[in-house]
Design a protein around this motif. Structure first.
Motif, PDB file in Angstrom:
ATOM      1  N   SER A  94      -6.199  -2.766 -17.069  1.00 34.30           N
ATOM      2  CA  SER A  94      -7.413  -3.538 -16.765  1.00 34.30           C
ATOM      3  C   SER A  94      -8.072  -3.916 -18.086  1.00 34.30           C
ATOM      4  O   SER A  94      -8.469  -3.045 -18.852  1.00 34.30           O
ATOM      5  CB  SER A  94      -8.365  -2.693 -15.922  1.00 34.30           C
ATOM      6  N   GLU A 136     -13.772  -1.103 -11.819  1.00 34.27           N
ATOM      7  CA  GLU A 136     -13.534  -1.226 -10.376  1.00 34.27           C
ATOM      8  C   GLU A 136     -12.096  -1.654 -10.111  1.00 34.27           C
ATOM      9  O   GLU A 136     -11.453  -1.161  -9.188  1.00 34.27           O
ATOM     10  CB  GLU A 136     -14.515  -2.221  -9.753  1.00 34.27           C
ATOM     11  N   GLY A 137     -11.563  -2.555 -10.922  1.00 34.35           N
ATOM     12  CA  GLY A 137     -10.161  -2.955 -10.785  1.00 34.35           C
ATOM     13  C   GLY A 137      -9.232  -1.773 -11.005  1.00 34.35           C
ATOM     14  O   GLY A 137      -8.256  -1.589 -10.267  1.00 34.35           O
ATOM     15  N   ARG A 139     -10.013   1.387 -10.570  1.00 32.39           N
ATOM     16  CA  ARG A 139     -10.193   2.293  -9.433  1.00 32.39           C
ATOM     17  C   ARG A 139      -9.358   1.833  -8.238  1.00 32.39           C
ATOM     18  O   ARG A 139      -8.660   2.627  -7.605  1.00 32.39           O
ATOM     19  CB  ARG A 139     -11.668   2.392  -9.045  1.00 32.39           C
ATOM     20  N   GLN A 140      -9.401   0.555  -7.953  1.00 39.29           N
ATOM     21  CA  GLN A 140      -8.627   0.014  -6.829  1.00 39.29           C
ATOM     22  C   GLN A 140      -7.125   0.142  -7.066  1.00 39.29           C
ATOM     23  O   GLN A 140      -6.373   0.496  -6.154  1.00 39.29           O
ATOM     24  CB  GLN A 140      -9.015  -1.440  -6.570  1.00 39.29           C
ATOM     25  N   ALA A 141      -6.682  -0.136  -8.280  1.00 39.81           N
ATOM     26  CA  ALA A 141      -5.245  -0.015  -8.600  1.00 39.81           C
ATOM     27  C   ALA A 141      -4.778   1.424  -8.455  1.00 39.81           C
ATOM     28  O   ALA A 141      -3.687   1.675  -7.958  1.00 39.81           O
ATOM     29  CB  ALA A 141      -4.984  -0.536 -10.016  1.00 39.81           C
ATOM     30  N   ALA A 143      -6.171   3.731  -6.527  1.00 34.41           N
ATOM     31  CA  ALA A 143      -6.202   4.073  -5.103  1.00 34.41           C
ATOM     32  C   ALA A 143      -4.925   3.565  -4.425  1.00 34.41           C
ATOM     33  O   ALA A 143      -4.313   4.282  -3.619  1.00 34.41           O
ATOM     34  CB  ALA A 143      -7.444   3.475  -4.440  1.00 34.41           C
ATOM     35  N   GLU A 144      -4.517   2.367  -4.777  1.00 32.96           N
ATOM     36  CA  GLU A 144      -3.255   1.812  -4.244  1.00 32.96           C
ATOM     37  C   GLU A 144      -2.059   2.649  -4.673  1.00 32.96           C
ATOM     38  O   GLU A 144      -1.163   2.914  -3.892  1.00 32.96           O
ATOM     39  CB  GLU A 144      -3.075   0.413  -4.814  1.00 32.96           C
ATOM     40  N   ARG A 147      -1.318   5.925  -2.746  1.00 35.60           N
ATOM     41  CA  ARG A 147      -0.933   5.828  -1.327  1.00 35.60           C
ATOM     42  C   ARG A 147       0.542   6.009  -1.151  1.00 35.60           C
ATOM     43  O   ARG A 147       1.379   5.770  -1.881  1.00 35.60           O
ATOM     44  CB  ARG A 147      -1.344   4.483  -0.753  1.00 35.60           C
TER      45      ARG A 147
END
Length: 147
Positions: A94, A136-137, A139-141, A143-144, A147
């Motif tokens: 990021s 935030e980017g 964090r989202q990456a 989280a993905e 999974r």
């Protein structure tokens, strides 16, 4: 935002933001080969030592004030740093883009050469307008990735 500073020199520093969680690299100007590797390796070692599949860490690169990057360092980023970062679980770099043309050219070259290796599908370089958006980017990456 950042909780802890783990490396600091006149050319840059490495911070941790455990809320994201991510390692933040901030550049303050030009760094020679030795300095550049010291900063990047500090961040990468932290990722290697602390990231897990259940709790991956992100990487935010604040390159707004970064200068040019020597050619051999560009090659190291693509051929050494990237594979080790992927092995550590990183799934996005990021980036808050450079304000100088030298930093912009270095980032563009890194993106182009990373794409040529095929790792860009696994480890894309995503540009964000602000540090908050980059965090935030990341964090989202992460989280993905968990999974």
């Amino acid at each position: 935002m950042p909780d802890t500073e783990i490396f600091s020199e006149p050319y840059g520093r490495v911070l941790l933001d455990e809320a994201v969680p991510c390692v933040i690299i901030q550049w303050f100007g030009f760094a020679n080969r030795t300095e550049f590797l010291a900063l990047q390796n500090t961040a990468l070692r932290y990722l290697e030592d602390h990231a897990t599949p259940a709790r991956p860490w992100g990487l935010v690169a604040d390159v707004r004030r970064m200068g040019a990057i020597p050619t051999e360092v560009q090659e190291w980023l693509v051929n050494d740093f990237n594979p080790r970062a992927v092995a550590a679980g990183l799934r996005e770099v990021s980036v808050v883009p450079a304000e100088t043309v030298f930093g912009q050219l270095a980032t563009q070259r890194y993106q182009r050469e990373s794409a040529a290796t095929g790792l860009a599908d696994v480890l894309p370089t995503v540009l964000y307008p602000t540090m908050a958006a980059a965090a935030e980017g990341a964090r989202q990456a992460m989280a993905e990735a968990s999974r």
